[in-house]
Design a protein around this motif. Structure first.
Motif, PDB file in Angstrom:
ATOM      1  N   SER A 165      16.282  57.203  29.130  1.00 48.39           N
ATOM      2  CA  SER A 165      14.982  57.767  28.795  1.00 48.39           C
ATOM      3  C   SER A 165      15.078  59.252  28.469  1.00 48.39           C
ATOM      4  O   SER A 165      14.447  59.728  27.524  1.00 48.39           O
ATOM      5  N   GLU A 212       5.723  52.285  31.760  1.00 49.63           N
ATOM      6  CA  GLU A 212       6.743  52.603  30.754  1.00 49.63           C
ATOM      7  C   GLU A 212       7.783  51.493  30.689  1.00 49.63           C
ATOM      8  O   GLU A 212       8.941  51.663  31.079  1.00 49.63           O
ATOM      9  N   GLY A 269       9.297  50.329  28.241  1.00 47.04           N
ATOM     10  CA  GLY A 269      10.473  50.713  27.489  1.00 47.04           C
ATOM     11  C   GLY A 269      10.455  50.411  26.014  1.00 47.04           C
ATOM     12  O   GLY A 269       9.502  49.872  25.458  1.00 47.04           O
ATOM     13  N   ASP A 270      11.572  50.775  25.367  1.00 49.02           N
ATOM     14  CA  ASP A 270      11.699  50.659  23.910  1.00 49.02           C
ATOM     15  C   ASP A 270      12.426  49.385  23.482  1.00 49.02           C
ATOM     16  O   ASP A 270      12.769  49.214  22.315  1.00 49.02           O
ATOM     17  N   HIS A 326      15.077  53.862  26.587  1.00 54.23           N
ATOM     18  CA  HIS A 326      13.973  54.350  27.411  1.00 54.23           C
ATOM     19  C   HIS A 326      13.290  53.217  28.152  1.00 54.23           C
ATOM     20  O   HIS A 326      13.159  52.112  27.634  1.00 54.23           O
ATOM     21  N   GLY A 327      12.830  53.510  29.367  1.00 62.49           N
ATOM     22  CA  GLY A 327      11.964  52.590  30.070  1.00 62.49           C
ATOM     23  C   GLY A 327      12.477  52.138  31.419  1.00 62.49           C
ATOM     24  O   GLY A 327      13.667  52.241  31.733  1.00 62.49           O
ATOM     25  N   TYR A 349       4.307  50.579  27.015  1.00 60.82           N
ATOM     26  CA  TYR A 349       5.752  50.462  26.816  1.00 60.82           C
ATOM     27  C   TYR A 349       6.459  51.792  26.581  1.00 60.82           C
ATOM     28  O   TYR A 349       7.414  52.125  27.266  1.00 60.82           O
ATOM     29  N   ASP A 350       6.053  52.550  25.590  1.00 66.63           N
ATOM     30  CA  ASP A 350       6.842  53.698  25.158  1.00 66.63           C
ATOM     31  C   ASP A 350       5.895  54.790  24.672  1.00 66.63           C
ATOM     32  O   ASP A 350       5.495  54.818  23.513  1.00 66.63           O
ATOM     33  N   ASN A 369      11.614  61.901  27.718  1.00 66.31           N
ATOM     34  CA  ASN A 369      10.715  60.831  28.145  1.00 66.31           C
ATOM     35  C   ASN A 369      10.608  60.794  29.662  1.00 66.31           C
ATOM     36  O   ASN A 369      11.578  61.071  30.361  1.00 66.31           O
TER      37      ASN A 369
END
Length: 558
Positions: free
Chosen positions: A77, A127, A129-130, A136-137, A325-326, A533
């Motif tokens: 992240s 979060e 994620g991606d 990320h996440g 999510y992102d 992030n």
């Protein structure tokens, strides 16, 4: 000297540092430009979520977490990429990041309980994620909700400071606005500034800036714990990075106006090294508060994964532009896509069944059940037949909410609350029908629908957070609801660069004697512990960890 230590800012980071210093028998001066009603700062207004790793609450839901997994998520992240060259900006941020994840996986929970913080059984999955394992996440739910929401985090430390004031170990200097650091060579020996006129304004309400005098305070150490720039749109636009596209012409504000970033510029002018000022954290799911406290007061929707998200032209956002999510990925999508840069909004379309299960509103005042430690009300609000009362109030009174029994009327209503009618009914209908076709089976090729099914495999989401999968256009789940979403300012991710003791650096990379920084002013550690992030639940945690570290470090030195 007026105190052993001066702390600039009466928010969470400053209060935690003060508590550690008082426990060591040190005299503390807490200086704040606002009145006593604002003790606790932004933390008081927050939802209060705390990032914790491998806890009994997680295990109760069947979640298997570990330091290694959390550190993998944090690195993916953060994306720290300023680690080379002379005086790399991410050098200390990365060190703080690892130390913080160790804290979150170690003594953080038990230490918070010792301070009087109690947690609900809720563990949220923020979060998500991606979509990449190493990106990320959060791989698992880690968002632990305290009883009291933000007040449950800030007030135990505020109460300790008030108690210390009664025994003269803490002196409050409210309505004292710091204008500069007092320097003796490379050593900070105090602060000077303006005494502001008394103001009885309630917490969060904008206060006067009438000057009634000046002041000067001296001490052996000074801690800058003054927060970030979220209440200052001019500063947000000044530091808005090209990678995020163009800054919106209009934004709403997630923090009081006095979160103005003044102290960061004052530190910069005094020769303090600030890094990563182009990194920031603003949400894309903001709505105008129908009952505002501060100017342009916005509330962030903490969404579950089921609402359909459309841009200003009515196009469904692709992954990772999915609810919850992102954050930065979606912000970039909305601000860097050329044909929608002129628009400052996007849309959710959802059903009544989705809003009642999946909409949470950020803010202690928006969650009276948890804020007031009311378990019965929490179960009624979160598991009842209607949405929690504050959500229903926004649906009824909020300027950004449209409710209709059919899609044609909904789209017409959406076009009425924008300056230009950009939405086409047939186009919106086509996209929703396509999505609804994916709901026939318990599996799908649609990324969002796959995410909904995945979320409901987590018992906490299935019970409290994610609606049973259904077709948006099925009237049994209506009425239909549209929400106009704004960019809402919130956090500064860069700041004063500090070592692992919280000592601030000069522009040449040397430590400044007697100067420390904590909380958002220090980028939550090292000038940017989050990198690009955040994993959520990490802002309050960053204030706690940096405040504790700085307080203990100074106590050892004095």
């Amino acid at each position: 000297m007026d105190a052993d230590v001066i702390i600039v800012g009466g928010g969470l980071a400053g209060l935690v540092a003060s508590n550690e210093l008082v426990r060591a028998g040190k005299r503390v001066a807490i200086v704040d430009q606002e009145n006593s009603a604002n003790l606790g700062g932004q933390a008081f207004w927050s939802f209060g979520g705390i990032f914790l790793v491998n806890t009994p609450m997680q295990r109760r839901y069947g979640v298997k977490d570990s330091f290694d997994l959390a550190w993998q998520d944090w690195q993916g992240s953060a994306g720290w990429d300023r680690l080379t060259g002379e005086l790399p900006e991410d050098e200390w941020a990365r060190k703080w990041g690892r130390a913080y994840v160790e804290f979150a996986a170690g003594e953080k929970r038990s230490w918070l309980r010792e301070q009087g913080v109690k947690f609900t059984p809720l563990v949220g999955w923020a979060e998500r994620g991606d979509g990449k394992a190493g990106g990320h996440g959060n791989s698992v739910p880690r968002f632990h909700v305290p009883w009291g929401t933000g007040t449950g985090i800030s007030e135990p430390f505020a109460d300790k400071a008030r108690e210390a004031a009664e025994s003269n170990l803490v002196t409050f200097y409210f309505r004292h606005q710091v204008d500069g650091l007092i320097m003796d060579g490379n050593t900070v020996t105090g602060v000077h500034g303006t005494r502001l006129a008394p103001d009885p304004a309630k917490r969060g309400v904008t206060s006067n800036r009438e000057k009634v005098g000046e002041f000067q305070l001296t001490a052996q150490a000074v801690v800058i714990a003054s927060g970030g720039i979220g209440g200052n749109h001019e500063q947000v636009r000044k530091w808005w990075p090209e990678r995020l596209g163009t800054p919106p012409k209009t934004m709403i504000t997630g923090v009081p106006k006095h979160v103005d970033g003044r102290m960061l510029d004052i530190a910069d002018d005094a020769g303090v090294r600030l890094v990563n000022r182009d990194r920031m954290w603003h949400y894309t799911e903001g709505v105008q508060n129908w009952n505002p406290i501060w100017p342009s007061h916005g509330i962030r929707i903490l969404p579950g994964p089921s609402s359909m998200w459309f841009d200003a032209l009515g196009r469904r956002l692709p992954s990772p532009g999915l609810p919850g999510y992102d954050t930065v990925g979606t912000l970039t999508m909305l601000r860097a896509t050329p044909d929608i840069q002129e628009y400052d909004h996007s849309w959710f379309i959802l059903t009544q069944d989705i809003i009642k299960k999946e909409f949470a509103l950020s803010g202690s005042e928006q969650n009276p059940d948890i804020t007031n430690h009311d378990l019965k009300l929490m179960l009624q609000s979160r598991l009842g037949r209607s949405a929690p009362p504050p959500v229903e109030a926004f649906k009824k009174h909020g300027a950004d909410f449209v409710v209709a029994d059919n899609l044609r009327d909904l789209v017409a209503g959406m076009n009425k609350i924008t300056d230009v009618a950009t939405l086409d009914y047939e186009d919106i209908e086509r996209q929703i029908v396509q999505r609804d076709a994916e709901m026939t089976n318990p599996y799908s090729k649609d990324t969002q629908v796959m995410g909904i099914h995945n979320a409901r495999r987590y018992p906490g989401d299935k019970l409290f957070r994610v609606a049973k999968p259904h077709k948006i256009l099925d009237p049994a789940h209506g009425p239909l609801i549209a929400v106009k979403l704004h960019i809402i300012t919130r956090k500064t991710l860069g700041g004063i660069q500090t070592d692992l003791n919280g000592r601030a650096f000069a522009k040449d990379g040397s430590p400044i004697h007697g100067l420390y920084a904590a909380g958002e002013a220090a980028g939550f550690g090292g000038g940017g512990v989050h990198g690009y992030n955040a994993l959520e639940g990490t802002f309050l945690g960053g204030c706690i960890f940096t405040g504790r570290t700085v307080g203990r470090s100074i106590a050892r030195q004095l």
